[in-house]
Design a protein around this motif. Structure first.
Motif, PDB file in Angstrom:
ATOM      1  N   ASN A   7       7.634  -5.344  -1.806  1.00 43.69           N
ATOM      2  CA  ASN A   7       6.222  -4.973  -1.858  1.00 43.69           C
ATOM      3  C   ASN A   7       5.939  -3.743  -2.686  1.00 43.69           C
ATOM      4  O   ASN A   7       6.816  -3.093  -3.226  1.00 43.69           O
ATOM      5  CB  ASN A   7       5.673  -4.829  -0.437  1.00 43.69           C
ATOM      6  CG  ASN A   7       6.106  -3.514   0.184  1.00 43.69           C
ATOM      7  OD1 ASN A   7       6.450  -2.561  -0.500  1.00 43.69           O
ATOM      8  ND2 ASN A   7       6.082  -3.464   1.491  1.00 43.69           N
ATOM      9  N   HIS A   8       4.678  -3.425  -2.784  1.00 41.97           N
ATOM     10  CA  HIS A   8       4.278  -2.202  -3.479  1.00 41.97           C
ATOM     11  C   HIS A   8       3.319  -1.389  -2.618  1.00 41.97           C
ATOM     12  O   HIS A   8       2.333  -0.875  -3.084  1.00 41.97           O
ATOM     13  CB  HIS A   8       3.701  -2.504  -4.862  1.00 41.97           C
ATOM     14  CG  HIS A   8       2.465  -3.350  -4.866  1.00 41.97           C
ATOM     15  ND1 HIS A   8       2.460  -4.678  -4.505  1.00 41.97           N
ATOM     16  CD2 HIS A   8       1.189  -3.060  -5.190  1.00 41.97           C
ATOM     17  CE1 HIS A   8       1.237  -5.146  -4.616  1.00 41.97           C
ATOM     18  NE2 HIS A   8       0.433  -4.190  -5.023  1.00 41.97           N
ATOM     19  N   SER A   9       3.630  -1.330  -1.316  1.00 43.74           N
ATOM     20  CA  SER A   9       2.949  -0.336  -0.496  1.00 43.74           C
ATOM     21  C   SER A   9       3.699   0.970  -0.738  1.00 43.74           C
ATOM     22  O   SER A   9       4.807   0.966  -1.252  1.00 43.74           O
ATOM     23  CB  SER A   9       2.994  -0.701   0.986  1.00 43.74           C
ATOM     24  OG  SER A   9       4.215  -0.291   1.569  1.00 43.74           O
ATOM     25  N   TRP A  10       3.122   2.092  -0.411  1.00 44.89           N
ATOM     26  CA  TRP A  10       3.866   3.362  -0.565  1.00 44.89           C
ATOM     27  C   TRP A  10       4.243   3.860   0.821  1.00 44.89           C
ATOM     28  O   TRP A  10       3.465   4.497   1.498  1.00 44.89           O
ATOM     29  CB  TRP A  10       3.098   4.386  -1.386  1.00 44.89           C
ATOM     30  CG  TRP A  10       1.669   4.563  -1.031  1.00 44.89           C
ATOM     31  CD1 TRP A  10       0.621   3.771  -1.427  1.00 44.89           C
ATOM     32  CD2 TRP A  10       1.106   5.580  -0.201  1.00 44.89           C
ATOM     33  NE1 TRP A  10      -0.536   4.245  -0.885  1.00 44.89           N
ATOM     34  CE2 TRP A  10      -0.279   5.349  -0.138  1.00 44.89           C
ATOM     35  CE3 TRP A  10       1.637   6.671   0.497  1.00 44.89           C
ATOM     36  CZ2 TRP A  10      -1.135   6.163   0.598  1.00 44.89           C
ATOM     37  CZ3 TRP A  10       0.776   7.481   1.225  1.00 44.89           C
ATOM     38  CH2 TRP A  10      -0.589   7.219   1.272  1.00 44.89           C
ATOM     39  N   GLY A  11       5.469   3.435   1.234  1.00 49.77           N
ATOM     40  CA  GLY A  11       5.991   3.909   2.509  1.00 49.77           C
ATOM     41  C   GLY A  11       5.339   3.285   3.728  1.00 49.77           C
ATOM     42  O   GLY A  11       5.584   3.724   4.844  1.00 49.77           O
ATOM     43  N   GLY A  12       4.523   2.258   3.538  1.00 54.40           N
ATOM     44  CA  GLY A  12       3.917   1.573   4.682  1.00 54.40           C
ATOM     45  C   GLY A  12       2.756   2.333   5.310  1.00 54.40           C
ATOM     46  O   GLY A  12       2.261   1.948   6.371  1.00 54.40           O
ATOM     47  N   TYR A  13       2.291   3.392   4.666  1.00 53.74           N
ATOM     48  CA  TYR A  13       1.155   4.142   5.220  1.00 53.74           C
ATOM     49  C   TYR A  13      -0.108   3.280   5.200  1.00 53.74           C
ATOM     50  O   TYR A  13      -0.323   2.524   4.267  1.00 53.74           O
ATOM     51  CB  TYR A  13       0.917   5.438   4.434  1.00 53.74           C
ATOM     52  CG  TYR A  13       2.034   6.431   4.609  1.00 53.74           C
ATOM     53  CD1 TYR A  13       2.069   7.251   5.731  1.00 53.74           C
ATOM     54  CD2 TYR A  13       3.064   6.529   3.678  1.00 53.74           C
ATOM     55  CE1 TYR A  13       3.107   8.162   5.911  1.00 53.74           C
ATOM     56  CE2 TYR A  13       4.105   7.434   3.853  1.00 53.74           C
ATOM     57  CZ  TYR A  13       4.115   8.246   4.964  1.00 53.74           C
ATOM     58  OH  TYR A  13       5.136   9.137   5.144  1.00 53.74           O
ATOM     59  N   HIS A  14      -0.899   3.403   6.256  1.00 51.73           N
ATOM     60  CA  HIS A  14      -2.085   2.538   6.375  1.00 51.73           C
ATOM     61  C   HIS A  14      -3.117   3.177   7.289  1.00 51.73           C
ATOM     62  O   HIS A  14      -2.795   4.047   8.097  1.00 51.73           O
ATOM     63  CB  HIS A  14      -1.666   1.177   6.938  1.00 51.73           C
ATOM     64  CG  HIS A  14      -0.954   1.273   8.254  1.00 51.73           C
ATOM     65  ND1 HIS A  14       0.400   1.544   8.342  1.00 51.73           N
ATOM     66  CD2 HIS A  14      -1.397   1.183   9.530  1.00 51.73           C
ATOM     67  CE1 HIS A  14       0.748   1.606   9.622  1.00 51.73           C
ATOM     68  NE2 HIS A  14      -0.327   1.406  10.368  1.00 51.73           N
ATOM     69  N   TRP A  15      -4.351   2.742   7.163  1.00 56.05           N
ATOM     70  CA  TRP A  15      -5.389   3.150   8.099  1.00 56.05           C
ATOM     71  C   TRP A  15      -5.111   2.481   9.436  1.00 56.05           C
ATOM     72  O   TRP A  15      -4.847   1.275   9.476  1.00 56.05           O
ATOM     73  CB  TRP A  15      -6.771   2.732   7.591  1.00 56.05           C
ATOM     74  CG  TRP A  15      -7.174   3.427   6.328  1.00 56.05           C
ATOM     75  CD1 TRP A  15      -6.950   2.992   5.045  1.00 56.05           C
ATOM     76  CD2 TRP A  15      -7.848   4.685   6.212  1.00 56.05           C
ATOM     77  NE1 TRP A  15      -7.444   3.911   4.138  1.00 56.05           N
ATOM     78  CE2 TRP A  15      -8.004   4.958   4.825  1.00 56.05           C
ATOM     79  CE3 TRP A  15      -8.337   5.613   7.138  1.00 56.05           C
ATOM     80  CZ2 TRP A  15      -8.623   6.118   4.363  1.00 56.05           C
ATOM     81  CZ3 TRP A  15      -8.962   6.762   6.659  1.00 56.05           C
ATOM     82  CH2 TRP A  15      -9.098   7.011   5.290  1.00 56.05           C
ATOM     83  N   ALA A  16      -5.180   3.248  10.530  1.00 60.92           N
ATOM     84  CA  ALA A  16      -5.007   2.644  11.852  1.00 60.92           C
ATOM     85  C   ALA A  16      -6.326   1.982  12.230  1.00 60.92           C
ATOM     86  O   ALA A  16      -7.399   2.514  11.978  1.00 60.92           O
ATOM     87  CB  ALA A  16      -4.646   3.712  12.879  1.00 60.92           C
ATOM     88  N   ARG A  17      -6.235   0.780  12.778  1.00 55.46           N
ATOM     89  CA  ARG A  17      -7.438   0.087  13.236  1.00 55.46           C
ATOM     90  C   ARG A  17      -7.056  -0.857  14.352  1.00 55.46           C
ATOM     91  O   ARG A  17      -5.900  -1.240  14.502  1.00 55.46           O
ATOM     92  CB  ARG A  17      -8.183  -0.630  12.093  1.00 55.46           C
ATOM     93  CG  ARG A  17      -7.491  -1.904  11.633  1.00 55.46           C
ATOM     94  CD  ARG A  17      -6.767  -1.636  10.329  1.00 55.46           C
ATOM     95  NE  ARG A  17      -5.375  -1.395  10.614  1.00 55.46           N
ATOM     96  CZ  ARG A  17      -4.493  -2.369  10.806  1.00 55.46           C
ATOM     97  NH1 ARG A  17      -4.826  -3.620  10.693  1.00 55.46           N
ATOM     98  NH2 ARG A  17      -3.260  -2.075  11.113  1.00 55.46           N
ATOM     99  N   THR A  18      -8.037  -1.218  15.148  1.00 59.91           N
ATOM    100  CA  THR A  18      -7.774  -2.030  16.335  1.00 59.91           C
ATOM    101  C   THR A  18      -8.109  -3.491  16.100  1.00 59.91           C
ATOM    102  O   THR A  18      -7.851  -4.324  16.963  1.00 59.91           O
ATOM    103  CB  THR A  18      -8.584  -1.496  17.532  1.00 59.91           C
ATOM    104  OG1 THR A  18      -9.971  -1.453  17.159  1.00 59.91           O
ATOM    105  CG2 THR A  18      -8.137  -0.087  17.908  1.00 59.91           C
ATOM    106  N   ALA A  19      -8.723  -3.833  14.971  1.00 62.21           N
ATOM    107  CA  ALA A  19      -9.052  -5.226  14.669  1.00 62.21           C
ATOM    108  C   ALA A  19      -9.088  -5.443  13.166  1.00 62.21           C
ATOM    109  O   ALA A  19      -9.343  -4.506  12.409  1.00 62.21           O
ATOM    110  CB  ALA A  19     -10.406  -5.593  15.283  1.00 62.21           C
ATOM    111  N   ASN A  20      -8.850  -6.660  12.739  1.00 65.93           N
ATOM    112  CA  ASN A  20      -9.009  -7.061  11.333  1.00 65.93           C
ATOM    113  C   ASN A  20     -10.093  -8.130  11.254  1.00 65.93           C
ATOM    114  O   ASN A  20     -10.219  -8.912  12.191  1.00 65.93           O
ATOM    115  CB  ASN A  20      -7.706  -7.659  10.798  1.00 65.93           C
ATOM    116  CG  ASN A  20      -6.665  -6.608  10.458  1.00 65.93           C
ATOM    117  OD1 ASN A  20      -6.980  -5.446  10.266  1.00 65.93           O
ATOM    118  ND2 ASN A  20      -5.418  -7.036  10.388  1.00 65.93           N
ATOM    119  N   PRO A  21     -10.826  -8.269  10.176  1.00 66.13           N
ATOM    120  CA  PRO A  21     -10.834  -7.336   9.059  1.00 66.13           C
ATOM    121  C   PRO A  21     -11.557  -6.049   9.436  1.00 66.13           C
ATOM    122  O   PRO A  21     -12.414  -6.055  10.301  1.00 66.13           O
ATOM    123  CB  PRO A  21     -11.620  -8.101   7.981  1.00 66.13           C
ATOM    124  CG  PRO A  21     -12.508  -9.031   8.722  1.00 66.13           C
ATOM    125  CD  PRO A  21     -11.769  -9.390   9.989  1.00 66.13           C
TER     126      PRO A  21
END
Ligand SMILES: [Zn+2]
Ligand SMILES: [Zn+2]
Length: 257
Positions: A28-42
């Motif tokens: 993949n090309h994420s950077w270290g798996g950092y992401h916005w935390a959220r309780t639902a998608n989308p």
């Protein structure tokens, strides 16, 4: 015995977790798996508008492009900072344009993280170049840099960091000619689905409060911390600053030539 089984179970989980993590990191090309935390998608990520008129259509385009993702949407909202200092707002992205000076960079994405979660981000577009340079004052350069910097704030890294190979057809690719790299491609959307596959117990979105930002003058490369990634031609393109207590600041740079 039960204790031993628990121990073995824990280890099995650990192995599964770390091997799936390793696979993801490779593919993949994420950077270290950092992401916005959220309780639902989308989920929806707000992009604060602190840009000059020249940039509006490009922010609108980038927002609608990234919103094609199955896991997230972005909304352009009224900005909460002054373009010149572009202070971050917790839980959203502030997108700014201003004449930041002839300091070598066209665009910056600054992203604050807490453990594995993104808490706030800013995008800065340097009008000292965009408004004056015949090279960069083009719709293709504006679209490509805007799209790439917003892409970083979602958790994406570059797909390619060689300026001189043939363009991949995504704004997450460096190229001396950005004509074909003005929008995300299928692989970017696929990667976002990987990054945002899981849900979190709490959200880092829409906090609308100020947080400590560490060094405030982020226009100067010396304020970005240590270089952690380099382009094919040897220029540092990602910087990391440790803010303590598992808080970090990452800076992604698009340099001028
Ligand atoms: Zn998470
Ligand atoms: Zn970049």
């Amino acid at each position: 015995m039960a204790k031993i089984m628990k121990f073995i179970g824990f280890f099995a989980l650990l192995v599964i977790f770390s091997s799936s993590f390793a696979n993801r990191a490779e593919a993949n090309h994420s950077w270290g798996g950092y992401h916005w935390a959220r309780t639902a998608n989308p989920f929806n990520l707000n992009l604060g508008n602190n840009i000059s008129r020249n940039w509006i259509s490009f922010l609108t385009q980038a927002s609608s492009d990234w919103s094609q993702s199955a896991v997230l949407g972005t909304s352009v909202i009224k900005g909460a900072t002054r373009p010149a200092n572009c202070r971050p707002t917790n839980g959203q992205v502030e997108v700014c344009s201003s004449k930041y000076g002839q300091n070598g960079w066209l665009g910056l994405a600054s992203i604050w993280t807490s453990s594995e979660h993104i808490t706030q981000a800013t995008v800065k577009l340097n009008d000292s170049y965009f408004d004056r340079s015949s090279v960069y004052n083009t719709p293709a350069w504006r679209a490509s840099v805007m799209c790439q910097e917003v892409g970083h704030t979602l958790g994406l890294d570059h797909q390619d960091e060689d300026f001189y190979n043939s363009p991949l057809g995504t704004c997450m690719d460096y190229s001396v000619d950005p004509t074909l790299n003005q929008h995300p491609n299928f692989h970017d959307y696929e990667e976002l689905e990987n990054i945002y596959l899981h849900l979190d117990p709490a959200s880092t979105l829409n906090q609308l409060t100020r947080r400590a930002v560490g060094n405030n003058n982020l226009d100067e490369p010396t304020a970005w911390g240590k270089a952690v990634k380099f382009s094919k031609n040897g220029k540092p393109v990602v910087f990391e600053q440790d803010l303590g207590s598992e808080n970090k600041l990452f800076t992604f740079v698009v340099w001028t030539d």
